[in-house]
Each structure stands twice: as structure tokens, then as C-alpha cells.
Enzyme design. Structure first.
Site, PDB file in Angstrom:
ATOM      1  N   TYR A 237      23.884  -6.454 -41.702  1.00  0.00           N
ATOM      2  CA  TYR A 237      23.000  -5.736 -40.791  1.00  0.00           C
ATOM      3  C   TYR A 237      21.676  -5.596 -41.527  1.00  0.00           C
ATOM      4  CZ  TYR A 237      26.689  -4.095 -37.579  1.00  0.00           C
ATOM      5  OH  TYR A 237      27.690  -4.011 -36.655  1.00  0.00           O
ATOM      6  N   ASP A 267      24.161  -8.501 -32.171  1.00  0.00           N
ATOM      7  CA  ASP A 267      24.510  -7.926 -30.874  1.00  0.00           C
ATOM      8  C   ASP A 267      24.434  -6.413 -30.836  1.00  0.00           C
ATOM      9  OD1 ASP A 267      26.662  -7.495 -32.507  1.00  0.00           O
ATOM     10  OD2 ASP A 267      28.083  -8.685 -31.339  1.00  0.00           O
ATOM     11  N   HIS A 364      30.255  -7.405 -29.361  1.00  0.00           N
ATOM     12  CA  HIS A 364      30.501  -6.291 -30.277  1.00  0.00           C
ATOM     13  C   HIS A 364      31.736  -5.494 -29.867  1.00  0.00           C
ATOM     14  CE1 HIS A 364      28.435  -4.733 -33.830  1.00  0.00           C
ATOM     15  NE2 HIS A 364      28.917  -3.534 -33.533  1.00  0.00           N
TER      16      HIS A 364
END
Length: 496
Positions: A237, A267, A364
């Protein structure tokens, strides 16, 4: 205890419960975390709810070792809690007592739903809520699995299927299953074995594991007992503070004997509204108002919860033009893009090969945008509008996998591999490493059974002829290829 360490009474700690003076006890040590409150990624409210008491049980499962040392100055440690001043309490059955009862025999659990049912009973409510929750009305989460039931199988007969081989290759690495463990955060919330327990279970089956950027163990801990040749990916991330992400990429680069690729997650540029998870943030929070924050602390959306805490600081400004070149500067590991929802983005990803080696079609797990299409729809879109993508990059999927038949259907549509996230976490919650092993064992056996009954010996033989997708195809996107912005459609093939 060192002679120089000061003993502090529990009553003294209990006095410091405000944003002006906040103390907590962790692992028997007393810390003054007042100055850290506005810097805490989860917000000050999370800490203030634990102020004035022992926060070890809440802290330990979600923070890898070394977190305290990285974030608190040495002077923040005030001393040791005086054990003679801690009140002894007796109450309902403790988690430890519950653990002593032991889980049922893992072999008695025959499917993933039964494993989830056991895990739900054994895990702390906070862990269950975080794992189970999805955004809004959980429509996408439910539909991810339901759509597989709309695809019918077409068995062939008079085929020798005595031998059945579920092995395949992913990014050039041989694996024992076309099933991988998708990045699943905070594994130690559900069981102390954590991500390392999942890794040991994967080793038994030669399965690939993608370790979450928000793992509750360090990457070094997770891969410490890895089997020879075991394959790991690292989920990334990207943070607003790019230096943090760059430092993590450097760390992963140094472990390239274990980490073979980086999964850039796309996502969830913002966290979904996971109400079950957020509700947990209001339990036992009578001391702290829900809107409390320090003066210099940025506002946070929603009610909180583990999901909101983990996502705070995640960058939402990623672009094809900027982010992929930035990644290339900091790692030469293959890139897998997770969270592709449409054939257009799959097409764009293929144009960035060879840096991009694969995409994971994912919503996700229904935890970001509710009512988003399931990955199966995206598979069918790619087949309809730009099938050349399958030849250029690998296409993986995750979300909604509950049966081996689900795995086979995804592979028949062109997926190279199928990911499970919640299933691994619930396996962990049901029985630790043994529970994850049972989860993979069930999926492997069901996949083999399905392949044999279809008349298939190897996963490479699976194709559209083995399934009937007519009911699903009626509902996929029908608005045209939409690729003219990338060049004239009659030239698309040459561009790929």
C-alpha cells in the site's frame, strides 16, 4: 527487572487518561504516550480508550515486534507496573480458558463454511468483525461467491483421469496449487500463529503466499521457517509519506531469495464503510467521546475500526504515468497489480509488461466499493473485448472462493491462479496452522475431484469448453470495448 527501573502503582497509571496526560501499560512497562497521540495512524481515540490500564491484549495481535521502539522515544518508558498493585479479578471464561478446551478435530470439518463457523466461535469478537466485515450492505461480498453458482460445469466421459495434477507455474515459479493465499491483514488477531502459521501451512502444499502490507508480524518473521523454494509476494500500500514505502521496498529487495514479486494494491485508495468492524470501536469506550481528537490531529472518516486505522495514511494519488516509474526506481522485482475491475484496466496493465507481470482481478473481497462487479465478470469482459491480455500477462482472481468447483470455474475462464484471503484467516482462527492446512487440504481435494469428474488431468487443460456461462454473460458489461482512447480498435492487437 533492572535495579534502576521504577515501580509504578496501578492506581497512579489510572490517573492518566486524557489527551493532556495519557499513560498505558504494555508488556508490564508503563509508557507516557501523550506526545504520540496525534501521530498514531489509528487516531488518538484508539489509545485514549485504553488509557490508564494494561493495553497489551489489544496491542499485541496487531503490532509487529519493534513497533514500540520505532515510534516512542526511550524517555516515554516511565518504569514497570508494580504487580502487587494490580487488582485480581474473576469473571466469565477467559480467552485462555476457552483455548484450553481446544478446537474440534480438523478432519471433522468438511468444508470452508464449517471452518468459518468454528473460527467464529473461537476468535475474539474484534477479530471476527474485522475479518468478516465488508462495505455497506455486503452485496458485493455475497455476490462474489453467488456468481460461481450460476456457472454450470460440463463433464466429459471416457477420459482416463486416474492421475490428477494441480501444480502450475506462477510468474515462472513452480507451485503445488493454483490457489494462493491473498494478502490478509492482522492474522494474529485471530490466532497467535499469525502469518507465520499461514506460511508453514502453505509450505506443506507448495502454495504461494502474498503477505499483507499490514501483517501483524514482520516479513522476516513470516518467512523465517520457509521451505526451500517456497514463493512469497509482498503486498504494497503506497503511503502518502513515500519514504516509508521506499524503505519497505528496500527491505523486501534484500529478501529477494524469498520475495519474488510486489503486489501493488489499487482497489482501496480509500477504506470502505465496514460497519461490523466500525461497531467494535464503540464497545467499552464509555470514557472517550466518539469524536475526540487532539488539536493537531487530522480528521478521520467513519466510525473507526481496524480497517479505518490501517488505511489511514494510504496514498490515493496513484496513476499509471507516475506510480509505475516510481516503483521501477525502487525495485526491479516483478509487479502484480491487485484490484483490477474492468477489461480496460486489464488492457492498460498488459501494455506495461514486462514490468507488470500479472493482475489480480479483485474487488477487495467486497470490503471497498459495495455493488462492484465480481471478478468473474471481469474475466468474461477480458475474454470478450481484449483476450490478447491472457497472452501478455498472467491473470489471477480472488474473492468469493468457497469450493474447489469455484477454483476450477475461474481457471476454466482463463485465470492462472485463484486467491483466498478470509478462508486462510478463518482457518487460522479455527485451529492455527493446522486450521489453515485443513483449509488448503479441502480446497485441493475438492479441486481434484472436480477436475476428475470433468475428465481433466492437469489444470492447463481447463478451458471454456468445460463450463456454461450463459446465465452470467447476460449481465456482464455490454457498453463496447471502450479501447479507442488507447488507439484504433483495429490496431489493438498489434499494440499488445
Amino acid at each position: 527487572m533492572k535495579m534502576s527501573e521504577k515501580l509504578i502503582s496501578a492506581k497512579e497509571v489510572e490517573k492518566h487518561t486524557t489527551s493532556d496526560s495519557c499513560w498505558v501499560v504494555l508488556y508490564g512497562n508503563v509508557y507516557d504516550v501523550t506526545k504520540f497521540l496525534p501521530e498514531h495512524p489509528g487516531g488518538s481515540k484508539i489509545i485514549l480508550q485504553l488509557a490508564g490500564r494494561d493495553a497489551t491484549e489489544e496491542y499485541d495481535p496487531i503490532h509487529p515486534p519493534g513497533t514500540l521502539e520505532e515510534n516512542l522515544k526511550p524517555e516515554a518508558k516511565l518504569g514497570r507496573i508494580d504487580p502487587q498493585t494490580i487488582a485480581k479479578t474473576s469473571g466469565p471464561e477467559t480467552k485462555e480458558e476457552k483455548e484450553e478446551e481446544g478446537p474440534p478435530p480438523m478432519e471433522s470439518l468438511l468444508n470452508l463454511n464449517e471452518i468459518e463457523e468454528v473460527a467464529t466461535k473461537r476468535m475474539p469478537e474484534k477479530a471476527w468483525a474485522y475479518y468478516y466485515s465488508a462495505s455497506d450492505d455486503q452485496i458485493t461480498k455475497s455476490f462474489n461467491n453467488a456468481v460461481y453458482k450460476e456457472i454450470l460445469l460440463r463433464p466429459r466421459v471416457f477420459v482416463d483421469c486416474t492421475n490428477c495434477d494441480t501444480s502450475t507455474s506462477l510468474l515462472g515459479h513452480r507451485v503445488g496449487l493454483p490457489i494462493f493465499v491473498a494478502p490478509a491483514a492482522m492474522a494474529r488477531l485471530g490466532h497467535p500463529d499469525g502469518e507465520a502459521g499461514i506460511a508453514r501451512a502453505c509450505a506443506r502444499f507448495g502454495a504461494l503466499q502474498v503477505i499483507s502490507n499490514n501483517a501483524s508480524m514482520t516479513p522476516e518473521q513470516v518467512v523465517a521457517d520457509a521451505a526451500p523454494g517456497q514463493v512469497f509476494g509482498w503486498q504494497l500500500y503506497v503511503q502518502n509519506d513515500r519514504a516509508r514505502s521506499e524503505a519497505m521496498l528496500a527491505r523486501v529487495n534484500r529478501m529477494r531469495d524469498r520475495f519474488k514479486f510486489v503486489v501493488l494494491t489499487l482497489d482501496a485508495p480509500a477504506p470502505g464503510k465496514r460497519e461490523l468492524d466500525e461497531k467494535q470501536n464503540f464497545k467499552n469506550a464509555t470514557k472517550v467521546a466518539s469524536g475526540v481528537k487532539t488539536d493537531d490531529e487530522p480528521s478521520r472518516p467513519g466510525g473507526g475500526g481496524v480497517g479505518q486505522q490501517l488505511f489511514f495514511g494510504t496514498a490515493s494519488d496513484l496513476t499509471w504515468k507516475v506510480t509505475l516509474p516510481w516503483l521501477a526506481k525502487h525495485t526491479d522485482l516483478p509487479i502484480v497489480l491487485k484490484g483490477v475491475h474492468t477489461h480496460e484496466d486489464a488492457f492498460l496493465a498488459a501494455r506495461h509488461a514486462p514490468q507488470v507481470k500479472a493482475v489480480i482481478l479483485s474487488n477487495h473481497g467486497g470490503r471497498a466499493l459495495d455493488t462492484a462487479s465480481p471478478p468473474v465478470y471481469t474475466l468474461l469482459e477480458i475474454r470478450k473485448y481484449c483476450p490478447e491480455v491472457f497472452d501478455k500477462i498472467e491473470v489471477w482472481v480472488d474473492g468469493g472462493i468457497k469450493r474447489g468447483t469455484d477454483v476450477v470455474k475461474a481457471l476454466a475462464l482463463g485465470a492462472r491462479a485463484v486467491g483466498v484471503g478470509r478462508a486462510a484467516l478463518f482457518g487460522l482462527g479455527a485451529g492455527g496452522q493446522a486450521g489453515v492446512e485443513r483449509t488448503l487440504e479441502i480446497l485441493k481435494a475438492e479441486t481434484e475431484t472436480c477436475m476428475r469428474l470433468l475428465g481433466v488431468q492437469n489444470v492447463s487443460e481447463l478451458g471454456p469448453r468445460h463450463i456454461n456461462t450463459s446465465k452470467v454473460e447476460r449481465d456482464i458489461f455490454n457498453g463496447g470495448a471502450g479501447l479507442e482512447t488507447f488507439g484504433l480498435w483495429d490496431k489493438v492487437k498489434s499494440k499488445l
